[in-house]
Design an enzyme around this catalytic site. Structure first.
Site, PDB file in Angstrom:
ATOM      1  N   GLY A 112       0.964  -1.287   0.056  1.00 15.71           N
ATOM      2  CA  GLY A 112       0.087   0.230  -0.066  1.00 15.71           C
ATOM      3  C   GLY A 112       0.675   1.136  -0.020  1.00 15.71           C
ATOM      4  O   GLY A 112       0.228   2.353  -0.683  1.00 15.71           O
ATOM      5  N   ASP A 114      -5.973   2.465  10.382  1.00 12.93           N
ATOM      6  CA  ASP A 114      -7.283   2.310  10.414  1.00 12.93           C
ATOM      7  C   ASP A 114      -7.562   1.957  12.013  1.00 12.93           C
ATOM      8  O   ASP A 114      -7.748   2.923  12.785  1.00 12.93           O
ATOM      9  CB  ASP A 114      -7.887   1.259   9.365  1.00 12.93           C
ATOM     10  N   GLY A 151      -5.456   0.449  13.733  1.00  8.99           N
ATOM     11  CA  GLY A 151      -4.262   0.444  14.610  1.00  8.99           C
ATOM     12  C   GLY A 151      -3.303  -0.682  14.837  1.00  8.99           C
ATOM     13  O   GLY A 151      -2.256  -0.711  15.213  1.00  8.99           O
ATOM     14  N   THR A 162      -2.547  -3.072  12.972  1.00  6.83           N
ATOM     15  CA  THR A 162      -1.293  -3.508  12.141  1.00  6.83           C
ATOM     16  C   THR A 162      -0.192  -2.706  12.270  1.00  6.83           C
ATOM     17  O   THR A 162       0.933  -3.333  12.535  1.00  6.83           O
ATOM     18  CB  THR A 162      -1.528  -3.403  10.552  1.00  6.83           C
TER      19      THR A 162
END
Ligand code: IMP
Ligand code: MG
Length: 171
Positions: free
Chosen positions: A41, A100, A102, A104
């Site tokens: 990403g 998002d 958190g 990850t």
């Protein structure tokens, strides 16, 4: 395929990246700086960001894959491709596409901290603060976005849309 609705223009992204690059270069203490991009990403953001950091630094990448439903983070992340460089004693800047829940990021910070960098800071292109489940540090942030699924500028939905030069909402 659904038509994404533009949310953040390429021009706004470029302007923000320029500011972030200058801040990063001046605020991270002297010493070896290693910029670590999270694949896949962050690859577009990282490519622009490193060119906006007017200071010598090394680039490396961490390939990760989340288990389970792509839209629902488990926080359990598989490292599919590890760093090539040792980072002990380095100032490390971790570059993420979006934070998002958190989960990850918390996991990645844990992995990198175990390698004893001198410092570890996080730069994320996007953040969805309303979705946060664990508190994680984001030292440098591009933009906050609402709780909607966003694509483009590296971010995907089922591997599509990464090539869009802007950020869009999938309706
Ligand atoms: P977290 O663990 O919930 O913070 O999830 C972070 C990861 O989920 C990001 O690195 C993205 O790969 C993915 N993700 C979360 N929200 C979005 C989104 O709106 N668009 C695309 N990918 C997302
Ligand atoms: Mg990601």
């Amino acid at each position: 395929m659904e038509q994404p609705r533009p949310l953040i223009t390429a021009e706004s992204i470029a302007a923000r990246v320029a500011v972030l690059g200058t801040e990063i270069a001046s605020q991270i203490p002297e010493g070896q700086l290693t910029v670590v991009g999270v694949l896949r990403g962050a690859f577009v953001f990282m490519a622009d960001l490193v060119r906006a950091i007017p200071r010598p630094h090394r680039c490396d990448f961490l390939g990760v894959r989340s288990y389970g439903d792509a839209t629902l983070s488990s926080g359990i992340v598989e490292i599919t491709s590890d760093l090539l460089l040792p980072i002990e004693g380095d100032h490390v800047l971790l570059v993420e596409d979006i934070v998002d829940t958190g989960l990850t990021l918390r996991y990645l910070i844990e992995i990198l901290e175990a390698r004893r960098p001198k410092s570890l800071r996080v730069c994320a292109l996007l953040s969805k603060p309303s979705r946060r489940r664990v508190e994680v540090p984001v030292h440098y942030l591009g933009f906050e976005v609402p709780d909607q699924f966003v694509v483009g500028y590296g971010l995907d939905a089922a591997q599509q849309y990464r090539h869009l030069p802007y950020i869009a909402v999938l309706e």
